[in-house]
Scaffold this active site. Structure first.
Site, short mmCIF file in Angstrom:
data_model
loop_
_atom_site.label_atom_id
_atom_site.label_comp_id
_atom_site.label_asym_id
_atom_site.label_seq_id
_atom_site.Cartn_x
_atom_site.Cartn_y
_atom_site.Cartn_z
N ARG A 185 63.14 37.83 16.18
CA ARG A 185 64.52 37.82 16.68
C ARG A 185 64.55 38.19 18.17
NH1 ARG A 185 68.22 37.89 12.31
NH2 ARG A 185 67.26 36.67 10.66
N ARG A 195 75.37 33.70 13.74
CA ARG A 195 75.81 35.07 14.00
C ARG A 195 76.36 35.25 15.43
NH1 ARG A 195 72.25 39.89 11.64
NH2 ARG A 195 74.30 40.86 11.94
N HIS A 237 63.00 42.11 11.46
CA HIS A 237 63.56 43.06 12.43
C HIS A 237 62.71 44.32 12.37
CE1 HIS A 237 67.97 41.45 12.32
NE2 HIS A 237 67.48 41.23 13.53
N CYS A 257 70.46 48.55 8.16
CA CYS A 257 71.10 47.36 8.73
C CYS A 257 72.62 47.51 8.79
CB CYS A 257 70.78 46.12 7.90
SG CYS A 257 69.05 45.71 7.80
N ASP A 307 77.61 38.03 7.88
CA ASP A 307 76.56 39.01 8.20
C ASP A 307 77.06 40.17 9.06
OD1 ASP A 307 74.37 38.07 6.78
OD2 ASP A 307 73.62 36.81 8.41
#
Ligand code: ARG
Length: 275
Positions: free
Chosen positions: A144, A98, A173, A267, A73
């Site tokens: 998140r 992550r 997000h 992103c 990611d």
């Protein structure tokens, strides 16, 4: 006939990107990710290279952070940090998968001459959840970034930070539900927010462009604007038409492979704002 909108002006930007050399979907931490569906890394790289080239053709500067094996990611650099006035608040990720990306970002920024680099004390997924509109930061939470992180963001940067609550797991997000078009204009998908957050957005940005569900579901709001040119997923057709009506120049991009990880153009793009 007089214009219904002001002249839109582009400002050259500096972006941090990460080649998707190790991109794949091997775990699922958002509803878009399905590890049983094959990914094509070569195609992902080709689509990402086109995005990079587009930024350069538009006069922007792209800086690169090296991809790390085992961090699929990492291509989504927007989550690595928030960078304002040369200060860097490095992300602290919600998911263990992550977590090691923070280290990679922290060392990249430490060797980059930034005046202050610090690791977020609370879960904070960088520009995925912190968007700068003029001198105000809109900060998402719900999936998140933790609300406590918003206070830290305010203290580190000395800017007004307004919290917005996300309610739909597909828009986990802030940058999947809201995009900054100019220093005083945004576009967003109202249903991704709680009624209170919707009311706040309505009162602050009465002229915002409101996206329909069809455009939001293809990540149309995961867009990158330089003040005039707006890069957005090519599937967001009606949103592109609305942007053109409002005086922007929509530029469709195809990032179908990276969409499988739950991300779009924004992103993959972290804005670097030097002092
Ligand atoms: N697979 C990544 C995750 O779920 C996608 C991140 C997308 N980034 C973003 N800025 N919305 O964390």
């Amino acid at each position: 006939m007089p214009h219904r909108f002001p002249e839109r002006t582009a400002r050259p930007r500096r972006y941090l990107m990460c080649r998707p050399t190790y991109f794949t979907v091997e775990y699922a931490i958002n509803p878009w990710m399905d590890p049983s569906r094959p990914t094509d890394t070569t195609l992902a790289v080709r689509q990402w290279e086109r995005l990079c080239a587009l930024y350069e053709e538009l006069g922007h500067t792209v800086e690169l952070i090296d991809p790390v094996p085992g961090l699929p990611d990492m291509v989504y650099t927007a989550n690595g940090a928030t960078v304002l006035d040369g200060r860097v608040l490095v992300a602290t990720f919600r998911h263990a998968e992550r977590a090691a990306e923070s280290e990679a970002h922290e060392s990249w920024f430490r060797s980059g001459g930034y005046r202050e680099v610090r690791r977020a004390a609370h879960v904070n997924e960088g520009e995925g959840d912190h968007l700068l509109v003029g001198r105000r930061v809109l900060a998402g939470s719900g999936f998140r970034t933790s609300p406590a992180a918003h206070t830290e963001t305010r203290d580190v940067f000395g800017l007004q930070v307004l919290g917005l609550d996300l309610v739909d797991p597909r828009f986990y997000h802030l940058d999947t539900a809201l995009a900054v078009l100019a220093d005083d204009q945004i576009m967003y998908y109202p249903a991704a927010f709680t009624p209170d957050s919707q009311a706040l957005l309505r009162s602050l940005y009465p002229d915002a462009i409101l996206a329909e569900r069809e455009d939001a579901e293809v990540f149309g709001l995961n867009a990158v604007s330089d003040g005039r040119r707006v890069l957005l997923p090519e599937a967001a057709k009606s949103l592109a038409a609305r942007l053109a009506d409002a005086g922007y120049e929509p530029i469709p991009v195809d990032l179908s492979e990276l969409f499988k990880g739950g991300g779009g153009p924004k992103c993959c793009t972290l804005e670097l704002r030097p002092a």
